[in-house]
Design a protein around this motif. Structure first.
Motif, PDB file in Angstrom:
ATOM      1  N   LYS A 196       0.828  -1.209   0.000  1.00 49.98           N
ATOM      2  CA  LYS A 196       0.000   0.000   0.000  1.00 49.98           C
ATOM      3  C   LYS A 196       0.863   1.260   0.000  1.00 49.98           C
ATOM      4  O   LYS A 196       0.555   2.236  -0.688  1.00 49.98           O
ATOM      5  N   LEU A 197       1.943   1.251   0.772  1.00 46.45           N
ATOM      6  CA  LEU A 197       2.837   2.413   0.780  1.00 46.45           C
ATOM      7  C   LEU A 197       3.424   2.660  -0.605  1.00 46.45           C
ATOM      8  O   LEU A 197       3.520   3.808  -1.057  1.00 46.45           O
ATOM      9  N   GLY A 198       3.810   1.577  -1.297  1.00 44.76           N
ATOM     10  CA  GLY A 198       4.324   1.729  -2.656  1.00 44.76           C
ATOM     11  C   GLY A 198       3.287   2.310  -3.595  1.00 44.76           C
ATOM     12  O   GLY A 198       3.595   3.148  -4.454  1.00 44.76           O
ATOM     13  N   ALA A 199       2.033   1.888  -3.419  1.00 47.12           N
ATOM     14  CA  ALA A 199       0.956   2.404  -4.268  1.00 47.12           C
ATOM     15  C   ALA A 199       0.673   3.873  -3.970  1.00 47.12           C
ATOM     16  O   ALA A 199       0.494   4.686  -4.894  1.00 47.12           O
ATOM     17  N   ILE A 200       0.628   4.230  -2.687  1.00 51.69           N
ATOM     18  CA  ILE A 200       0.380   5.633  -2.320  1.00 51.69           C
ATOM     19  C   ILE A 200       1.513   6.522  -2.822  1.00 51.69           C
ATOM     20  O   ILE A 200       1.287   7.637  -3.304  1.00 51.69           O
ATOM     21  N   GLU A 201       2.745   6.035  -2.715  1.00 54.05           N
ATOM     22  CA  GLU A 201       3.887   6.817  -3.208  1.00 54.05           C
ATOM     23  C   GLU A 201       3.761   7.070  -4.709  1.00 54.05           C
ATOM     24  O   GLU A 201       3.987   8.192  -5.184  1.00 54.05           O
ATOM     25  N   ALA A 202       3.375   6.038  -5.466  1.00 48.16           N
ATOM     26  CA  ALA A 202       3.180   6.216  -6.905  1.00 48.16           C
ATOM     27  C   ALA A 202       2.061   7.213  -7.177  1.00 48.16           C
ATOM     28  O   ALA A 202       2.188   8.094  -8.043  1.00 48.16           O
TER      29      ALA A 202
ATOM     30  N   TRP B  22       9.090  -1.171   9.634  1.00 49.20           N
ATOM     31  CA  TRP B  22       9.085  -1.287   8.173  1.00 49.20           C
ATOM     32  C   TRP B  22      10.482  -1.526   7.614  1.00 49.20           C
ATOM     33  O   TRP B  22      11.488  -1.083   8.189  1.00 49.20           O
ATOM     34  N   PRO B  23      10.553  -2.191   6.445  1.00 53.16           N
ATOM     35  CA  PRO B  23      11.840  -2.294   5.743  1.00 53.16           C
ATOM     36  C   PRO B  23      12.230  -0.945   5.158  1.00 53.16           C
ATOM     37  O   PRO B  23      11.399  -0.016   5.084  1.00 53.16           O
ATOM     38  N   VAL B  24      13.470  -0.823   4.728  1.00 55.64           N
ATOM     39  CA  VAL B  24      13.970   0.453   4.208  1.00 55.64           C
ATOM     40  C   VAL B  24      13.160   0.922   2.992  1.00 55.64           C
ATOM     41  O   VAL B  24      12.894   2.110   2.839  1.00 55.64           O
ATOM     42  N   SER B  25      12.751   0.000   2.138  1.00 59.81           N
ATOM     43  CA  SER B  25      11.975   0.384   0.950  1.00 59.81           C
ATOM     44  C   SER B  25      10.693   1.110   1.348  1.00 59.81           C
ATOM     45  O   SER B  25      10.314   2.123   0.731  1.00 59.81           O
ATOM     46  N   ALA B  26      10.006   0.620   2.383  1.00 58.30           N
ATOM     47  CA  ALA B  26       8.777   1.254   2.843  1.00 58.30           C
ATOM     48  C   ALA B  26       9.056   2.603   3.488  1.00 58.30           C
ATOM     49  O   ALA B  26       8.270   3.551   3.354  1.00 58.30           O
ATOM     50  N   LEU B  27      10.189   2.706   4.196  1.00 59.49           N
ATOM     51  CA  LEU B  27      10.570   3.985   4.800  1.00 59.49           C
ATOM     52  C   LEU B  27      10.811   5.046   3.728  1.00 59.49           C
ATOM     53  O   LEU B  27      10.423   6.212   3.879  1.00 59.49           O
ATOM     54  N   ILE B  28      11.451   4.654   2.621  1.00 63.23           N
ATOM     55  CA  ILE B  28      11.690   5.603   1.529  1.00 63.23           C
ATOM     56  C   ILE B  28      10.367   6.019   0.890  1.00 63.23           C
ATOM     57  O   ILE B  28      10.154   7.194   0.577  1.00 63.23           O
ATOM     58  N   ASP B  29       9.468   5.047   0.697  1.00 62.68           N
ATOM     59  CA  ASP B  29       8.132   5.386   0.192  1.00 62.68           C
ATOM     60  C   ASP B  29       7.450   6.391   1.121  1.00 62.68           C
ATOM     61  O   ASP B  29       6.882   7.395   0.669  1.00 62.68           O
ATOM     62  N   TRP B  30       7.483   6.130   2.413  1.00 68.20           N
ATOM     63  CA  TRP B  30       6.834   6.985   3.399  1.00 68.20           C
ATOM     64  C   TRP B  30       7.453   8.379   3.394  1.00 68.20           C
ATOM     65  O   TRP B  30       6.748   9.393   3.458  1.00 68.20           O
TER      66      TRP B  30
ATOM     67  N   THR C   1      16.067  10.292  -3.606  1.00 68.99           N
ATOM     68  CA  THR C   1      15.201  11.041  -2.688  1.00 68.99           C
ATOM     69  C   THR C   1      15.924  12.238  -2.085  1.00 68.99           C
ATOM     70  O   THR C   1      15.380  13.350  -2.063  1.00 68.99           O
ATOM     71  N   ILE C   2      17.135  12.034  -1.599  1.00 66.71           N
ATOM     72  CA  ILE C   2      17.821  13.141  -0.935  1.00 66.71           C
ATOM     73  C   ILE C   2      18.270  14.207  -1.929  1.00 66.71           C
ATOM     74  O   ILE C   2      18.317  15.395  -1.594  1.00 66.71           O
ATOM     75  N   VAL C   3      18.580  13.808  -3.170  1.00 71.26           N
ATOM     76  CA  VAL C   3      18.924  14.814  -4.190  1.00 71.26           C
ATOM     77  C   VAL C   3      17.687  15.632  -4.530  1.00 71.26           C
ATOM     78  O   VAL C   3      17.731  16.870  -4.593  1.00 71.26           O
ATOM     79  N   GLU C   4      16.554  14.948  -4.735  1.00 70.97           N
ATOM     80  CA  GLU C   4      15.313  15.652  -5.082  1.00 70.97           C
ATOM     81  C   GLU C   4      14.884  16.603  -3.964  1.00 70.97           C
ATOM     82  O   GLU C   4      14.448  17.722  -4.227  1.00 70.97           O
ATOM     83  N   GLN C   5      15.017  16.156  -2.721  1.00 65.54           N
ATOM     84  CA  GLN C   5      14.561  16.965  -1.590  1.00 65.54           C
ATOM     85  C   GLN C   5      15.632  17.912  -1.059  1.00 65.54           C
ATOM     86  O   GLN C   5      15.381  18.661  -0.117  1.00 65.54           O
ATOM     87  N   LYS C   6      16.825  17.861  -1.669  1.00 60.55           N
ATOM     88  CA  LYS C   6      17.944  18.712  -1.264  1.00 60.55           C
ATOM     89  C   LYS C   6      18.271  18.515   0.227  1.00 60.55           C
ATOM     90  O   LYS C   6      18.391  19.457   1.010  1.00 60.55           O
ATOM     91  N   LYS C   7      18.421  17.248   0.589  1.00 56.95           N
ATOM     92  CA  LYS C   7      18.734  16.862   1.959  1.00 56.95           C
ATOM     93  C   LYS C   7      20.129  16.236   2.023  1.00 56.95           C
ATOM     94  O   LYS C   7      20.650  15.734   1.042  1.00 56.95           O
ATOM     95  N   TRP C   8      20.698  16.227   3.216  1.00 59.69           N
ATOM     96  CA  TRP C   8      21.924  15.501   3.527  1.00 59.69           C
ATOM     97  C   TRP C   8      23.060  15.839   2.554  1.00 59.69           C
ATOM     98  O   TRP C   8      23.867  14.978   2.199  1.00 59.69           O
ATOM     99  N   ASN C   9      23.151  17.093   2.131  1.00 65.13           N
ATOM    100  CA  ASN C   9      24.159  17.453   1.132  1.00 65.13           C
ATOM    101  C   ASN C   9      25.575  17.075   1.551  1.00 65.13           C
ATOM    102  O   ASN C   9      26.402  16.694   0.713  1.00 65.13           O
ATOM    103  N   GLU C  10      25.851  17.149   2.863  1.00 65.45           N
ATOM    104  CA  GLU C  10      27.199  16.834   3.323  1.00 65.45           C
ATOM    105  C   GLU C  10      27.527  15.349   3.169  1.00 65.45           C
ATOM    106  O   GLU C  10      28.696  14.959   3.104  1.00 65.45           O
TER     107      GLU C  10
END
Length: 280
Positions: free
Chosen positions: A115-121, A143-151, A213-222
């Motif tokens: 469901k998380l994958g579907a909502i993310e799409a 959750w597994p890492v894949s679901a965390l990234i979706d979330w 994800t982090i490039v798109e959201q401009k996070k964790w640049n360091e």
């Protein structure tokens, strides 16, 4: 990004041709002609509910495959025919709402992950509703890492989710706590349990999607240089472990390159040994 020729060579020669493999191949090669061919026949791959099938001859489609096709197309910036895209989005919405049921590929408790994958799409196309969140228990530590990234991506795109800022910080913290950047390799403490092949998920997929994800959201640049190096270091013989990982890997490196390598390297380097001096 230009150093991924091994991936392209491998995918160019890849002999198999279910829908996922054809999609992954055209994305990995950045092949507009191949994508046009897929788009032209995608309607033949949709079942009566609008879910994508692995083969036209299959009877039932898969919400996992449907989510992947919509997600990777959006990530690549490529279009699907409007009528087919809308049927797929409608099918995913009904799946999340619980009015369209598909049994999982394996008898395992993965409904929340699917469901998380579907909502993310759906969120990528502006079709995710805040009430969809109430259809799943919010237990990110389980959750597994894949679901965390979706979330994380869902929270990033959907501004009206209750306690959004708190949940964004929580999911970032959980992913950071599981991430291990040691030497030149990126891994997660849950890697052994994150290989969910029936959901088209692997640790290589997760690392590429995290970078995207982090490039798109401009996070964790360091941390991005080390994460890029870590994603590349996960390759074996110049490729990642699955066709989906190669597709996501190509796109994540492309995003990184556009964001951080837009300016060509310039300047002069001078090397001197005793009386001999050379400038490049």
């Amino acid at each position: 990004f230009e150093g991924l020729q091994n991936v392209r060579d491998y995918m160019q020669k890849y002999p198999y041709s279910c829908l996922e493999q054809e999609v992954s191949k055209s994305i990995s090669l950045r092949d507009p002609k191949g994508w046009s061919n897929i788009s032209g026949k995608i309607s033949a791959y949709l079942d009566s509910d609008g879910l994508a099938k692995y083969f036209p001859s299959s009877y039932w489609g898969s919400e996992v495959l449907t989510s992947y096709v919509l997600t990777i197309a959006h990530d690549a910036g490529w279009e699907l025919p409007e009528s087919s895209r809308n049927r797929m989005l409608g099918a995913l919405a009904r799946f999340v709402e619980g009015t369209l049921y598909r049994r999982g590929e394996l008898p395992t408790a993965d409904l929340v992950i699917r469901k998380l994958g579907a909502i993310e799409a759906l969120s990528r196309y502006g079709k995710a509703k805040t009430e969809y969140i109430s259809t799943i228990p919010i237990e990110p530590n389980l959750w597994p890492v894949s679901a965390l990234i979706d979330w994380w991506n869902i929270l990033y795109r959907m501004k009206n989710i209750q306690e959004r800022d708190v949940r964004l910080k929580e999911v970032e913290d959980i992913i950071r706590s599981r991430m291990n950047l040691q030497g030149t390799v990126i891994s997660f403490s849950s890697d052994k349990s994150d290989y969910l092949w029936w959901l088209m998920v692997s640790p290589d997929v997760n690392s590429a999607r995290l970078l995207s994800t982090i490039v798109e959201q401009k996070k964790w640049n360091e941390d991005i240089p080390r994460i890029v190096q870590g994603v590349l270091s996960r390759q074996k013989k110049g490729i990642w472990d699955t066709t989906t990982a190669n597709a996501f890997g190509i796109l994540s490196m492309e995003k990184f390159s556009k964001e951080f390598e837009r300016i060509s390297v310039s300047g002069k380097t001078t090397v001197a040994v005793e009386e001999i001096q050379k400038t490049v």
